[in-house]
Design an enzyme around this catalytic site. Structure first.
Site, PDB file in Angstrom:
ATOM      1  N   SER A 189       0.796  -1.348   0.100  1.00  0.00           N
ATOM      2  CA  SER A 189       0.166  -0.041   0.250  1.00  0.00           C
ATOM      3  C   SER A 189       1.023   1.338   0.029  1.00  0.00           C
ATOM      4  CB  SER A 189      -0.879  -0.091   1.033  1.00  0.00           C
ATOM      5  OG  SER A 189      -1.564  -1.174   1.496  1.00  0.00           O
ATOM      6  N   GLY A 436     -25.280 -28.066   1.162  1.00  0.00           N
ATOM      7  CA  GLY A 436     -24.033 -28.864   0.869  1.00  0.00           C
ATOM      8  C   GLY A 436     -23.604 -28.638  -0.759  1.00  0.00           C
ATOM      9  N   GLU A 459      -5.336  -3.384  -6.379  1.00  0.00           N
ATOM     10  CA  GLU A 459      -6.033  -2.123  -6.818  1.00  0.00           C
ATOM     11  C   GLU A 459      -6.260  -1.148  -5.857  1.00  0.00           C
ATOM     12  OE1 GLU A 459      -6.171  -0.818 -10.061  1.00  0.00           O
ATOM     13  OE2 GLU A 459      -4.957  -2.833 -10.479  1.00  0.00           O
TER      14      GLU A 459
HETATM   15  C1  LIG Z   1      -3.411 -12.113  -6.629  1.00  0.00           C
HETATM   16  C2  LIG Z   1      -2.825 -10.643  -6.555  1.00  0.00           C
HETATM   17  C3  LIG Z   1      -2.265 -10.068  -7.766  1.00  0.00           C
HETATM   18  C4  LIG Z   1      -1.637  -8.872  -7.669  1.00  0.00           C
HETATM   19  N1  LIG Z   1      -1.097  -8.325  -8.926  1.00  0.00           N
HETATM   20  C5  LIG Z   1      -0.291  -7.258  -8.583  1.00  0.00           C
HETATM   21  C6  LIG Z   1       0.493  -6.815  -9.906  1.00  0.00           C
HETATM   22  O1  LIG Z   1       0.327  -7.265 -11.055  1.00  0.00           O
HETATM   23  N2  LIG Z   1       1.309  -5.814  -9.684  1.00  0.00           N
HETATM   24  C7  LIG Z   1       1.470  -5.228  -8.518  1.00  0.00           C
HETATM   25  O2  LIG Z   1       2.108  -4.311  -8.586  1.00  0.00           O
HETATM   26  N3  LIG Z   1       0.910  -5.627  -7.523  1.00  0.00           N
HETATM   27  C8  LIG Z   1       0.165  -6.826  -7.464  1.00  0.00           C
HETATM   28  N4  LIG Z   1      -0.631  -7.103  -6.547  1.00  0.00           N
HETATM   29  C9  LIG Z   1      -0.194  -6.455  -5.312  1.00  0.00           C
HETATM   30  C10 LIG Z   1      -1.387  -5.704  -4.604  1.00  0.00           C
HETATM   31  O3  LIG Z   1      -1.600  -4.700  -5.176  1.00  0.00           O
HETATM   32  C11 LIG Z   1      -1.053  -5.338  -3.034  1.00  0.00           C
HETATM   33  O4  LIG Z   1      -1.199  -6.729  -2.432  1.00  0.00           O
HETATM   34  C12 LIG Z   1      -1.990  -4.499  -2.603  1.00  0.00           C
HETATM   35  O5  LIG Z   1      -1.754  -3.130  -3.000  1.00  0.00           O
HETATM   36  C13 LIG Z   1      -2.070  -4.371  -0.870  1.00  0.00           C
HETATM   37  O6  LIG Z   1      -0.468  -4.175  -0.430  1.00  0.00           O
HETATM   38  P1  LIG Z   1       0.064  -5.331   0.437  1.00  0.00           P
HETATM   39  O7  LIG Z   1      -0.367  -6.472   0.088  1.00  0.00           O
HETATM   40  O8  LIG Z   1       1.653  -5.085   0.620  1.00  0.00           O
HETATM   41  O9  LIG Z   1      -0.916  -4.993   1.953  1.00  0.00           O
HETATM   42  P2  LIG Z   1      -0.567  -4.076   3.165  1.00  0.00           P
HETATM   43  O10 LIG Z   1      -0.257  -2.642   2.572  1.00  0.00           O
HETATM   44  O11 LIG Z   1       0.902  -4.687   3.859  1.00  0.00           O
HETATM   45  O12 LIG Z   1      -1.693  -3.969   3.988  1.00  0.00           O
HETATM   46  C14 LIG Z   1      -1.798  -5.338   4.962  1.00  0.00           C
HETATM   47  C15 LIG Z   1      -3.030  -5.010   6.101  1.00  0.00           C
HETATM   48  O13 LIG Z   1      -2.713  -3.675   6.700  1.00  0.00           O
HETATM   49  C16 LIG Z   1      -3.638  -2.774   6.561  1.00  0.00           C
HETATM   50  N5  LIG Z   1      -2.786  -1.362   6.455  1.00  0.00           N
HETATM   51  C17 LIG Z   1      -2.073  -1.162   5.923  1.00  0.00           C
HETATM   52  N6  LIG Z   1      -1.602   0.193   5.993  1.00  0.00           N
HETATM   53  C18 LIG Z   1      -2.625   0.889   6.617  1.00  0.00           C
HETATM   54  C19 LIG Z   1      -2.985   2.013   7.250  1.00  0.00           C
HETATM   55  N7  LIG Z   1      -2.518   3.215   6.973  1.00  0.00           N
HETATM   56  N8  LIG Z   1      -4.159   2.180   7.983  1.00  0.00           N
HETATM   57  C20 LIG Z   1      -5.048   1.023   8.249  1.00  0.00           C
HETATM   58  N9  LIG Z   1      -4.594  -0.131   7.835  1.00  0.00           N
HETATM   59  C21 LIG Z   1      -3.471  -0.350   7.033  1.00  0.00           C
HETATM   60  C22 LIG Z   1      -4.495  -2.850   5.289  1.00  0.00           C
HETATM   61  O14 LIG Z   1      -5.676  -2.557   5.405  1.00  0.00           O
HETATM   62  C23 LIG Z   1      -4.474  -4.399   5.245  1.00  0.00           C
HETATM   63  O15 LIG Z   1      -5.417  -5.285   5.794  1.00  0.00           O
HETATM   64  C24 LIG Z   1      -1.451  -8.432  -6.361  1.00  0.00           C
HETATM   65  C25 LIG Z   1      -1.893  -8.785  -5.210  1.00  0.00           C
HETATM   66  C26 LIG Z   1      -2.411 -10.042  -5.150  1.00  0.00           C
HETATM   67  C27 LIG Z   1      -2.950 -10.867  -4.035  1.00  0.00           C
END
Ligand SMILES: Cc1cc2nc3c(=O)[nH]c(=O)nc-3n(C[C@H](O)[C@H](O)[C@H](O)COP(=O)(O)OP(=O)(O)OC[C@H]3O[C@@H](n4cnc5c(N)ncnc54)[C@H](O)[C@@H]3O)c2cc1C
Length: 690
Positions: A189, A436, A459
């Site tokens: 994020s 089921g 996204e």
């Molecule tokens: C199947 C899949 C396909 C993907 N494809 C791509 C791709 O093609 N290219 C690409 O670049 N990325 C891709 N992604 C990555 C995706 O965009 C990220 O997983 C997403 O942006 C979330 O980031 P993270 O996983 O690091 O979650 P984190 O940012 O680590 O979040 C984890 C948790 O912490 C919480 N959190 C984090 N910050 C805060 C805050 N400030 N306040 C409150 N809560 C917070 C969130 O709400 C969440 O519940 C993909 C992911 C998946 C699962």
């Protein structure tokens, strides 16, 4: 009622005949508390079919493009390629998804029916295309298409300049497969803190791309198994100065699409809950050199070794870069609504055919859709799907017009978060409603849930998106507060200021007659009151927390609960408002009266879900709350009589349903047996025992 439900379905001679059904219907009808239909003049089944057509047309206004839909349906009716075979392994699924992507690239993009440039020229074409693709059983296709054309392709188009745009025909035709490498192992994020570097080398006029730490490894990158090029988000370092994150085109494989280029390491992130047709991988870079012209330089460029940008503030520049990637978010809202509809069609058709218990232990049984518990679960979801259609049509139009980017951003963020969350939770319930049979892979729920679940994360994580909505609302509030003249998104606050100061008229808080509670005015007033109050309370909470902490980051985080509540309430207010506007504009009486009931249910259901707020704010007295609960039950019961018509009105393509529980022919048990078929394959253990 039962007759209505059942007569829309083909009877199964082995179980029950039409006369029996009529008897059940008559008997059960007598037990029904509210046996009224949607239509004031109930007509025969033919006129209902035309209602479904009319509802379908209503839900795709502005992005009809029947030529695109027809061509996609033709392409996707090739069941040798477009089938949801649940038994395929990960590698086979990936090959299959790639072939499906190429079939669409050639059949749609190469023929010029849709172009990546439609992102600006005519987004409604993209929405029409996604509306069909998202109905396909395996959403891997939709995801891979978004990644290649509307993340990677959109990066080239929206972040690049003319010299990069010449790649677009190659990208959309699938001849140049690309991936979108933003996320890293250590950062998702918080994109502004990405670690991958792109260091400018003035001697060669090149950038050198590096993965400095393990946590800087690009992670989750879709299409990484097949792509030859990547749009890489990396920190632009020039003259030792960090100019923050920009996007670069980095070739990763040779033109044969297999061999890696020097300095590139790529791996598979492995199997996932769902979307296993998408080749998500990790990528590392070691001193990979690219020409300086590979910087996508619309918002920041390097000429003659000097960095410049049309946007001076780094944070605004970065926000502008990210804002360009909004299409993915919008298509998720559109696609997820289709997923909700698929789940609803399955559960509703199943519930109309599944018989359990009856008035007597020996007599005929009744469809499970007749049970109020079933109706109370399914009908608000059907109403929600129609409400989402109304707001989708509005969002699609605003996206097409592009007159207010800020409004589109807030709406797209709020809707993506709300619809994906609502659909994920709803699908779990719909699965349960199918008992089921819902748990069997053949029901399709496993795939639907796995697909929609990730829509809450990629996204933009939902919690972060809702925070963006809240932040925008508070910024606007602050800007307009001094003049006490609220415009645009916050118009409702202007209407509610006196109410918030003087409090509710006690007579209104007690009024509980149907005419009042079912009026659009009551629904709108409630939504606007809630948003206004939460906005003011949020501003006060953040300000109070700031006074205590003297730290804006801490103050914001301590206020998160109310901020998220605000963002949700605001988004629901916009949905209800646009739903009502759309109904008021509708000329067809039958469509209008059907949608009116759905809107009443949707609005009252939202209020019912947030009773805590409304009761604590003295907006509803106890008697009024009780009357709302009763009305929700009545509306669910009434609408359930036409449930099959309503789900048919979603307009999902029947040939893409792929669930024996939800087929239109209604041959429930025959379809299940046909799909399951086969025998156990003897495994080695059994063989060794024999
Ligand atoms: C199947 C899949 C396909 C993907 N494809 C791509 C791709 O093609 N290219 C690409 O670049 N990325 C891709 N992604 C990555 C995706 O965009 C990220 O997983 C997403 O942006 C979330 O980031 P993270 O996983 O690091 O979650 P984190 O940012 O680590 O979040 C984890 C948790 O912490 C919480 N959190 C984090 N910050 C805060 C805050 N400030 N306040 C409150 N809560 C917070 C969130 O709400 C969440 O519940 C993909 C992911 C998946 C699962």
């Amino acid at each position: 009622m039962v007759l209505k439900i059942m007569s829309s379905f083909k009877m199964e001679s082995s179980e029950i005949n039409a006369n029996d059904a009529f008897k059940i219907g008559k008997g059960y009808n007598e037990m029904l508390p509210f046996p009224t239909a949607i239509n004031e003049n109930p007509k025969d089944q033919t006129s209902k079919l035309s209602l479904t057509e009319k509802l379908k047309n209503w839900s795709i206004q502005g992005f009809e493009h029947h030529n695109i839909r027809d061509e996609l349906n033709r392409i996707m009716s090739d069941k040798s390629l477009f089938h949801g075979d649940v038994n395929l392994g990960k590698e086979e699924q990936r090959v299959q998804t790639l072939k499906q992507l190429l079939a669409i690239a050639q059949g749609i993009f190469d023929k010029g029916l849709v172009q990546i440039t439609d992102l600006r020229e005519d987004p409604s074409k993209i929405l029409a295309m996604m509306d069909i693709v998202s109905q396909f059983d395996d959403d891997s296709l939709m995801t891979k298409l978004i990644v290649n054309n509307f993340l990677f392709g959109a990066a080239v188009f929206n972040l690049g300049t003319e010299r990069h745009h010449k790649l677009l025909p190659e990208i959309q035709s699938g001849r140049l497969l690309g991936c979108f490498a933003m996320t890293e192992l250590g950062h998702g994020s918080n994109v502004r803190s990405l670690e991958t570097t792109a260091t400018y080398d003035p001697k060669t006029n090149e950038f050198i791309i590096n993965t400095p730490l393990r946590t800087s490894t690009k992670w989750w990158i879709g299409n990484a198994g097949h792509a030859t090029i990547s749009s890489v988000f990396a920190r632009l370092i020039i003259d030792g100065k960090d100019q923050e994150v920009h996007c670069f085109l980095v070739p990763i494989r040779k033109s044969n699409g297999i061999d890696l280029l020097p300095g590139i390491r790529i791996g598979d992130v492995g199997a996932k809950f769902g979307l296993n047709g998408v080749d998500n991988g990790w990528i590392q870079f070691e001193n990979v050199r690219i020409p300086a012209t590979n910087l996508l330089d619309r918002f920041g460029s390097v000429e003659g070794g000097v960095y410049s940008s049309p946007i001076k503030s780094p944070s605004r520049r970065f926000a502008n870069i990210l804002a360009q990637m909004i299409t993915g978010r919008i298509t998720i809202s559109f696609g997820t609504t289709r997923t909700l509809k698929s789940g609803l069609i399955i559960a509703t058709r199943y519930a109309s055919k599944r018989l359990q218990f009856g008035p007597t232990s020996t007599g005929p049984e009744i469809p499970i859709l007749s049970y109020p518990t079933h109706q109370l679960t399914i009908m608000p979801m059907i109403a929600s799907a129609y409400a989402f259609d109304a707001i989708k049509v509005y969002l699609g139009r605003r996206f097409q017009e592009r007159t207010d980017e800020a409004e589109i951003h807030v709406l797209a963020s709020g809707l993506k978060a709300m619809i994906s969350q609502y659909t994920t939770v709803s699908l779990m319930e719909l699965r349960r409603l199918c008992g089921g049979h819902g748990y069997g892979s053949y029901s399709r729920y496993g795939r639907l849930i796995a697909t929609v679940d990730v829509g809450r994360t990629f996204e933009g994580d939902n919690t972060l998106l809702l925070q963006q909505v809240a932040k925008d609302l508070l910024t606007q509030f602050k800007k307009e507060y001094s003049g006490n003249k609220f415009t645009g998104t916050l118009k409702y606050l202007g209407k509610n200021t006196s109410l918030l100061i003087s409090g509710m008229n006690p007579l209104t808080t007690m009024r509980s007659d149907d005419a009042h509670l079912l009026s659009f005015q009551f629904l709108l007033d409630s939504m606007e009151f809630r948003s206004s109050k939460l906005l003011i309370q949020s501003a006060q909470t953040v300000s109070k927390n700031y006074k205590q902490t003297k730290d804006s980051f801490a103050a914001w985080n301590q206020s998160l609960e109310i901020l998220i509540h605000l963002a949700k309430a605001h988004t629901e207010t916009v949905i209800v408002t646009k739903f009502i506007e759309s109904i008021n504009k509708e000329k067809d009486i039958e469509v209008r009266s059907t949608l009116k009931k759905l809107c009443q249910l949707y609005g009252l259901y939202i209020i019912r879900q947030d009773f805590e707020f409304f009761r604590n704010s003295n907006y509803l007295k106890k008697g009024k709350a009780k009357a709302i609960i009763k009305l929700v039950g009545q509306l669910c019961s009434e609408l359930s009589q036409n449930a099959l018509v309503l789900v048919k009105g979603f307009g999902n393509e029947e040939h893409l349903m792929e669930s024996p529980l939800g087929m239109e022919d209604g041959d429930l048990y025959e379809n299940i047996c046909k799909q399951v078929g086969g025998n156990f394959t003897r495994n080695n253990y059994l063989n060794s025992k024999l």
